[in-house]
Design an enzyme around this catalytic site. Structure first.
Site, PDB file in Angstrom:
ATOM      1  N   ALA A 176      44.489 -40.397  28.545  1.00  0.00           N
ATOM      2  CA  ALA A 176      43.822 -40.995  29.547  1.00  0.00           C
ATOM      3  C   ALA A 176      43.832 -42.751  29.239  1.00  0.00           C
ATOM      4  O   ALA A 176      43.029 -43.392  29.572  1.00  0.00           O
ATOM      5  CB  ALA A 176      42.456 -40.837  29.990  1.00  0.00           C
ATOM      6  N   ILE A 228      36.713 -37.934  26.669  1.00  0.00           N
ATOM      7  CA  ILE A 228      37.528 -39.056  26.428  1.00  0.00           C
ATOM      8  C   ILE A 228      38.985 -38.827  27.027  1.00  0.00           C
ATOM      9  O   ILE A 228      39.655 -39.813  26.884  1.00  0.00           O
ATOM     10  CB  ILE A 228      37.797 -38.693  24.753  1.00  0.00           C
ATOM     11  CG1 ILE A 228      38.328 -37.480  24.314  1.00  0.00           C
ATOM     12  CG2 ILE A 228      36.627 -39.342  23.801  1.00  0.00           C
ATOM     13  CD1 ILE A 228      38.538 -37.383  22.826  1.00  0.00           C
ATOM     14  N   GLU A 229      39.189 -37.750  27.583  1.00  0.00           N
ATOM     15  CA  GLU A 229      40.479 -37.341  28.264  1.00  0.00           C
ATOM     16  C   GLU A 229      40.212 -38.145  30.022  1.00  0.00           C
ATOM     17  O   GLU A 229      41.344 -38.913  30.294  1.00  0.00           O
ATOM     18  CB  GLU A 229      40.750 -36.055  28.804  1.00  0.00           C
ATOM     19  CG  GLU A 229      41.111 -35.170  27.346  1.00  0.00           C
ATOM     20  CD  GLU A 229      42.560 -35.872  27.014  1.00  0.00           C
ATOM     21  OE1 GLU A 229      43.192 -36.530  27.661  1.00  0.00           O
ATOM     22  OE2 GLU A 229      43.072 -35.611  25.697  1.00  0.00           O
ATOM     23  N   SER A 230      39.016 -37.935  30.426  1.00  0.00           N
ATOM     24  CA  SER A 230      39.310 -38.278  31.972  1.00  0.00           C
ATOM     25  C   SER A 230      37.841 -38.951  32.611  1.00  0.00           C
ATOM     26  O   SER A 230      37.880 -39.397  33.437  1.00  0.00           O
ATOM     27  CB  SER A 230      39.310 -36.949  32.830  1.00  0.00           C
ATOM     28  OG  SER A 230      38.284 -36.053  32.744  1.00  0.00           O
TER      29      SER A 230
END
Length: 401
Positions: A31, A145-147
């Site tokens: 991301a 932390i991804e999205s």
């Protein structure tokens, strides 16, 4: 600092060799969490942080669970009880790298609070899935932390959903996508697929080492394996903290540990976490007939927007049993919708919704698209050996019943 899976998992759902070959490239793009683009770092509008935004859409799932059997209580307490790495990283080689991100994140406590509020519908259920697999509780925070816990997050490289899964990887993991449906955006299915993948890579490549699997989740197993060989050639053990990886991957585990450290002691860092009950936030209702989200929302007595936010995998406003197996509804709202789907509606029993009268100029493809069904199914249900010979006034059944 390592954590190993409790068991070797089966890889047969897509064929072990073929699947692992397909997944050697990075599963996700993290991301855009490179320096200066982190969702927690000084961003005045954290909801616009990591990826392009989409208006709430709609979803699908797999078998009726009814109300989720989560233990009541506070979700944060349950999450902290499952943390496995918090006492280790402080004495490990990664201490300085983790502390750097703790300092970065704690400088913007409102951003963390905003993202945790967005996690409210999903966090308890994800904690349950992580807990059931015996994984470190920190894994439940990977979507941070991804999205930034946005089920509709999309990156410029094509990664989508809460877990930022790339198209090719999603297909290998059984997350189908078309103009009506994208399994990567379905929180239930994408969570199960992402956790399967993290465990599978750990067992396949890293003797159960979850940290290395997380690195591979971000950068790809090929990149991590090459870095391990280089580390061992230097006389090092080849664990995550020894590796020379792309900068985003070097920060991946430290960021995860930093977020967990803050959640473990929010008062210490001036963070106020929203109340998230440990009980069920949603229920899963099987789709037994074609139903629009407008109708489902009315039956469940919830807003159309709320239902769409829970069902982000569904890309149209209609759920059909040949495409969508389940709808998610807020906990406590399932029974009216379940009863309605078990009992044919008056319009369905009179044939108004189950029959289409062919109009001049229509094709089987256009009719199938209009009713969100597969053209092959439509032909089969109506015994059409030559679908290109439709006649105006011809009646077509829209289901196999």
């Amino acid at each position: 600092m390592t954590h190993h899976t409790l068991r070797q998992r089966l890889y047969g759902f897509a064929g072990s060799c073929a699947l692992m070959g397909a997944l050697l490239p990075p599963m996700v793009e993290a991301a855009n969490l490179s320096a200066g683009q982190d969702p927690f770092a000084a961003s005045p509008a954290p909801t616009e942080s990591t990826s392009s935004r989409r208006s709430p859409a709609d979803t699908h799932a797999s078998g009726f669970w009814g109300e989720l059997a989560l233990h009541p209580g506070d979700a944060w307490q349950r999450l902290r009880a499952n943390f496995a790495w918090q006492d280790q990283w402080r004495a490990d080689a990664g201490h300085d790298r983790v502390q750097y991100w703790i300092d970065e994140y704690s400088s913007g406590p409102r951003n963390i609070a905003a993202i945790t509020r967005r996690a409210r519908p999903w966090l308890s259920w994800i904690i349950q899935q992580v807990e059931a697999r015996g994984l470190p509780g920190e894994i439940a925070l990977v979507p941070f932390i991804e999205s930034s816990f946005d089920p509709e997050a999309r990156s410029h490289r094509g990664a989508s959903g809460l877990w930022q899964i790339m198209p090719r990887t999603g297909e290998a993991l059984g997350l189908s996508r078309n103009r009506h449906w994208d399994g990567r955006l379905d929180v239930v299915r994408s969570t199960q697929a992402a956790l399967d993948y993290i465990e599978m890579q750990a067992d396949q490549w890293y003797e159960g080492n979850i940290e290395l699997s997380l690195a591979a989740y971000n950068a790809g197993a090929g990149t991590v394996n090459q870095a391990r060989r280089a580390a061992r050639a230097r006389g090092q053990s080849g664990d995550y903290w020894d590796l020379d990886l792309p900068s985003e991957t070097m920060d991946y585990v430290p960021k995860l540990l930093a977020i967990a450290a803050i959640i473990a002691e929010p008062d210490r860092y001036g963070v106020t976490l929203p109340d998230i009950h440990g009980g069920p936030a949603f229920a899963r209702v099987p789709v037994t007939r074609r139903i629009s989200l407008d109708e489902a929302a009315s039956l469940a007595d919830v807003s159309r927007q709320r239902l769409g936010e829970l069902n982000t995998g569904l890309r149209t406003g209609i759920a059909h049993p040949h495409q969508v197996e389940e709808l998610l509804v807020p906990a406590g709202k399932a029974q009216p919708l379940l009863a309605a789907l078990r009992t044919p509606s008056s319009s369905s029993s009179s044939g108004q919704n189950s029959i289409h009268v062919v109009q001049r100029g229509e094709t089987l493809s256009s009719i199938a698209s209009a009713h969100s069904v597969a053209m092959n199914d439509l032909a089969r249900w109506n015994g059409l050996e030559h679908p290109d010979t439709l006649q105006p006034g011809q009646q077509l059944t829209l289901s196999d019943r």
